[in-house]
Motif scaffolding. Structure first.
Motif, short mmCIF file in Angstrom:
data_model
loop_
_atom_site.label_atom_id
_atom_site.label_comp_id
_atom_site.label_asym_id
_atom_site.label_seq_id
_atom_site.Cartn_x
_atom_site.Cartn_y
_atom_site.Cartn_z
N GLY A 412 0.82 -1.20 0.00
CA GLY A 412 0.00 0.00 0.00
C GLY A 412 0.85 1.25 0.00
N ASN A 413 0.26 2.33 -0.48
CA ASN A 413 0.99 3.57 -0.67
C ASN A 413 0.59 4.66 0.30
N VAL A 414 1.57 5.44 0.72
CA VAL A 414 1.30 6.77 1.24
C VAL A 414 1.01 7.64 0.02
N THR A 415 -0.13 8.29 -0.02
CA THR A 415 -0.44 9.14 -1.16
C THR A 415 -0.21 10.61 -0.87
N GLN A 416 -0.64 11.06 0.32
CA GLN A 416 -0.49 12.47 0.66
C GLN A 416 -0.13 12.63 2.13
N LEU A 417 0.99 13.27 2.38
CA LEU A 417 1.39 13.63 3.74
C LEU A 417 0.67 14.93 4.09
N LEU A 418 -0.33 14.85 4.98
CA LEU A 418 -1.19 16.00 5.25
C LEU A 418 -0.64 16.92 6.33
N LYS A 419 -0.01 16.35 7.35
CA LYS A 419 0.48 17.21 8.44
C LYS A 419 1.60 16.51 9.19
N VAL A 420 2.58 17.33 9.61
CA VAL A 420 3.69 16.85 10.42
C VAL A 420 3.69 17.63 11.73
N ARG A 425 6.36 14.56 17.23
CA ARG A 425 7.00 13.62 16.32
C ARG A 425 6.00 12.58 15.80
N VAL A 426 4.89 13.15 15.32
CA VAL A 426 3.80 12.36 14.75
C VAL A 426 3.42 12.98 13.42
N LEU A 427 3.06 12.16 12.47
CA LEU A 427 2.60 12.68 11.18
C LEU A 427 1.29 12.01 10.79
N TYR A 428 0.56 12.69 9.90
CA TYR A 428 -0.74 12.22 9.44
C TYR A 428 -0.70 12.13 7.92
N PHE A 429 -1.16 11.00 7.38
CA PHE A 429 -1.09 10.83 5.94
C PHE A 429 -2.29 10.04 5.42
N LEU A 430 -2.61 10.29 4.15
CA LEU A 430 -3.58 9.49 3.43
C LEU A 430 -2.86 8.33 2.78
N GLY A 431 -3.50 7.17 2.77
CA GLY A 431 -2.90 6.01 2.15
C GLY A 431 -3.95 5.18 1.44
N ARG A 438 -10.06 -4.66 0.92
CA ARG A 438 -10.80 -3.47 0.50
C ARG A 438 -10.34 -3.02 -0.88
N ASP A 439 -11.17 -2.23 -1.52
CA ASP A 439 -10.79 -1.66 -2.81
C ASP A 439 -9.47 -0.91 -2.64
N PRO A 440 -8.43 -1.26 -3.41
CA PRO A 440 -7.12 -0.64 -3.20
C PRO A 440 -7.07 0.83 -3.57
N TYR A 441 -8.15 1.37 -4.13
CA TYR A 441 -8.19 2.78 -4.47
C TYR A 441 -8.84 3.62 -3.37
N PHE A 442 -9.40 3.00 -2.36
CA PHE A 442 -10.03 3.74 -1.28
C PHE A 442 -8.95 4.37 -0.40
N ALA A 443 -9.05 5.69 -0.20
CA ALA A 443 -8.09 6.42 0.63
C ALA A 443 -8.56 6.41 2.08
#
Length: 791
Positions: A412-420, A425-431, A438-443
């Motif tokens: 699976g991919n990290v698609t968008q790093l939304l906040k650091v 020392r925590v980050l939030y990302f869409l994947g 699940r459908d592999p296109y669902f973020a």
């Protein structure tokens, strides 16, 4: 459109459609086309209410949003800390007060504004009506003209690292500084700033000239007047460039008119050109003013994300330190295979190399967002890479350029790093593709520690999640849906805890009108093993005992796919409308499109003529085996832009399979399209000893002699994205090969004519005539609704 009176679809079965293979020229009536047209987006979308939430965050992290209802619209105020949801103001009383003050008549469900601003104490809202600005208390007891300065839109940069270019104050082509006091703009090839208070203008650069201007946005295929700049957080410096197009080749188009035509000439570099657009990076001290040139050769006019120096509103691979003393930036090579992260001293222009990544095909720094992040406070940098076949985040030492640890891992991919969050020392990302089954296109939204531990899924529902974080990252809104399941909007905290359910989309009017969702499909790719995902559109009055031709609506990528977003939508172009005329319409994301593995994405790298076509054919044949009502011997295809390239290619490369094709605005030979596109996906143009090139096979005109079926080519004569010569190259070879075909040149149209009513009708006519063997109604005219007042 007045949404208090939604138009109801009259979905009687089109009795005149004889779809069996023995049918002899079924005649279509205007009523048949009217039935199909009722499934166009301008008829179906107004039947969906309370769908989606776009939060407007207030300083205290409450937010408001506007939502459409069956009666009209309403404004809602949410306090996520308390989990409350309430009207943003008293709609009924405000409508009366505003009507009295403005000397007009407004009702509570149809207020004359679509946006609001709260006063600092949140006791009143500022709204626009009748060409004036009004201050109305939230109880709605009084409205009065407001003459105070209009609130400035926040101009924070990525992670609070400085403002970016884009639309500006008052809708002008300006870039507002983070403190809101100045706006940068271009005048006569130089960069200027305008004071928000008083309007004083200051010229920052003086040596900008034609084809060598500052902060200029010209990628050939797209241009704008906006300045491409990144403000420092303290609003005292600007990072930008001087764009060098001296000696770059030009593109020419002439409009159609009575008398002498107007010539459009602009810089448009092509693959293989010796001279292409470059940039000279600079930092500008605004108060002085002073220009500091970075001590490096000219850089390529490239981005780590897309084929322009700026992408989808994202920054131009430049990020400031919080104190404005240093600038980090990424240089991308001409062929997109080499990326270099550097840090510049803002006062001297001295550079320091940090890290470099070289790949054999193409590098991208994310999906729809640049994911690398400069962290000078901790002397680190977060880097994005697909080196293990998936898009992952890595933590590097900023000083040494050495890898400290991998942050994300697994399939699976990290698609968008939304906040650091550097302090925690925590980050939030869409994947995507990280949740099994699940459908592999669902973020989905995730949280992870810098050390790669404690990765947590924050959006648990099996759906595609449209997430918006609050400025602090403590809260977020989430509108989740599927292509066949309408949206639910909620508010959560950064632990994933559900705080409030905001909206549940109401599609009752849509269902009552006879609408049915598309069917999600999974088929095997050309290799017989890889799963491909897509959508299938069927007539709402489907008769399984009949046989229906199948039409492929294609966009081959490589930067996206045929399906597009996985959110719920009441219409996807004219796919369902076309199905209503007696077709099965499919959209399949083939190998070579993004969001899956790196190997999947680069499946036809350097072979753009592939266009996922072997996957489309394999998938369509599999569907015909699965659904016996599909007549695979009557297969058609259509697409626009890259889809036009693919549709014509399908008719030439699979002439015995595809019987009818419609190719709109196709980039049929990428030597005749902008340099960045072809050189990223096909590679740099090279000539072989025999005079041939690595671009020869991708060119559609070189295969035009294979045409057997019916082909309609369409292009706008003023298409500045894909110049119409792309289609004329194909036309010329079809003529040489003595092939029958149809050509539609749309005078003075640009690139986006595919949704014009005339083009839609001609598309329907072409498939009805040649794939169904029918007779379309003469001169049917689609009736798109006129633009109405805000709803």
């Amino acid at each position: 459109m007045n949404q208090s009176h939604p138009r109801i679809l009259l979905l009687a079965a089109a009795g005149s459609l004889a779809l069996g293979p023995a049918a002899a020229q079924p005649r279509f009536t205007a009523a048949d086309y009217q039935h199909a047209e009722k499934f166009m987006g301008y008829n179906t979308t107004p039947l969906v209410f309370r769908s989606g939430v776009r939060p407007n965050w207030l300083p205290d992290e409450r937010f408001w949003y506007r939502v459409t209802t069956a009666e009209g619209s309403e404004f809602v105020l949410v306090d996520p800390a308390r989990g409350t949801r309430a009207p943003a103001f008293d709609h009924a009383r405000l409508a009366i007060a505003l009507s009295t003050a403005a000397g007009a008549t407004y009702d509570s469900a149809h207020l004359p504004f679509t946006t609001i601003d709260y006063t600092p104490d949140a006791s009143a809202v500022l709204v626009g009506a009748g060409g004036r600005r009004w201050r109305c208390d939230v109880e709605g007891s009084k409205c009065a003209v407001d003459n105070s300065p209009a609130p400035q839109a926040p101009a924070g940069g990525r992670g609070g690292r400085g403002g970016r270019g884009g639309g500006g104050a008052g809708g002008r082509a300006e870039a507002l500084s983070p403190d809101g006091k100045r706006a940068a703009f271009i005048r006569e090839y130089n960069l200027w700033v305008r004071d928000a208070a008083g309007g004083k203008e200051t010229q920052l650069t003086t040596d900008g000239v034609k084809d060598f201007g500052y902060a200029t946005d010209n990628a050939g295929w797209t241009t704008s007047d906006r300045p491409i700049v990144v403000w420092s957080p303290d609003s005292k410096k600007i990072a930008t460039f001087q764009q060098d197009q001296r000696g770059v080749g030009e593109m020419y188009l002439a409009d159609t008119r009575v008398g002498h035509p107007n010539l459009r000439a602009w810089k448009y570099p092509l693959p293989g050109d010796n001279v292409v657009t470059t940039i000279q990076r600079v930092i500008i001290e605004v108060d002085t003013p002073r220009v500091v040139r970075l001590k490096m050769p000219a850089d390529q006019h490239r981005s780590s994300l897309c084929d322009d120096i700026t992408c989808r509103g994202e920054g131009n691979d430049m990020q400031w330190s919080e104190d404005g003393t240093h600038l980090a930036f990424v240089s991308t090579s001409r062929d997109h295979r080499r990326e270099q992260l550097r840090v510049a001293d803002a006062s001297t222009g001295d550079l320091r190399d940090v890290l470099e990544e070289t790949v054999p095909t193409f590098y991208e720094s994310g999906n729809g967002r640049i994911n690398w992040q400069y962290l000078p406070a901790s002397n680190e940098v977060i880097w994005f890479s697909e080196r293990d076949n998936w898009g992952q985040l890595y933590l590097y030492d900023l000083e040494t350029g050495k890898l400290k640890n991998q942050i994300t891992s697994g399939e699976g991919n990290v698609t968008q790093l939304l906040k650091v969050d550097e302090k925690s020392r925590v980050l939030y990302f869409l994947g995507v593709g990280r949740e099994k089954g699940r459908d592999p296109y669902f973020a989905h939204l995730y949280r992870a520690g810098f050390d790669g531990r404690n990765v947590k899924l924050l959006t648990p529902e099996d759906a595609n999640h449209d997430v918006v974080l609050s400025p602090s990252g403590h809260y977020f809104t989430d509108s989740y849906s599927r292509p066949d399941v309408p949206a639910v909007a909620v508010a959560r905290d950064n632990e994933g805890k559900l705080l409030a359910t905001l909206e549940k989309a109401d599609i009752s009017h849509l269902l009552a009108a006879g609408w049915k969702p598309p069917t999600p499909i999974t088929v095997k790719a050309r290799d017989g093993a890889t799963d491909l995902y897509g959508l299938m559109f069927q007539p709402t009055n489907l008769d399984p005992a009949k046989k229906y031709p199948i039409i492929n609506h294609i966009y081959p990528g490589p930067q996206t796919g045929s399906v597009g977003g996985r959110n719920f939508s009441a219409a996807r172009g004219d796919a369902q409308a076309l199905a209503e005329l007696g077709f099965i319409v499919v959209e399949i994301d083939g190998m070579g499109t993004p969001w899956r593995s790196k190997k999947f994405h680069e499946a036809y790298f350097a072979d753009m003529g592939d266009n996922t076509l072997p996957d489309q054919v394999a998938g369509m044949k599999e569907l015909a085996q699965r659904y016996r009502y599909i007549d695979i011997d009557r297969a058609g295809i259509y697409g626009h832009s890259g889809g036009g390239f693919a549709a014509a290619g399908a008719m030439f490369r699979f002439p015995d399979f595809f019987k009818v094709g419609i190719s709109e605005a196709g980039n049929h030979d990428n030597r005749e399209y902008e340099d960045d596109w072809g050189e990223k996906w096909q590679g740099l143009l090279t000539k072989k000893p025999d005079g041939s090139t690595n671009y020869d096979d991708q060119a559609n005109q070189n295969h035009a002699r294979n045409l057997k079926g019916h082909l309609l080519l369409a292009h706008g004569t003023m298409d500045t994205n894909v110049p119409p010569y792309n289609t004329l190259l194909v036309v010329n070879e079809l003529i040489k090969a003595n092939k029958d075909f149809d050509l539609l040149m749309l005078p003075n149209r640009g690139h986006g004519f595919g949704n014009e009513p005339y083009m839609v009708r001609r598309r329907w006519d072409y498939f009805v005539r040649y794939l169904l063997g029918g007779v379309p109604p003469e001169g049917y005219e689609l009736r798109t609704p006129p633009a109405g007042p805000p709803q």
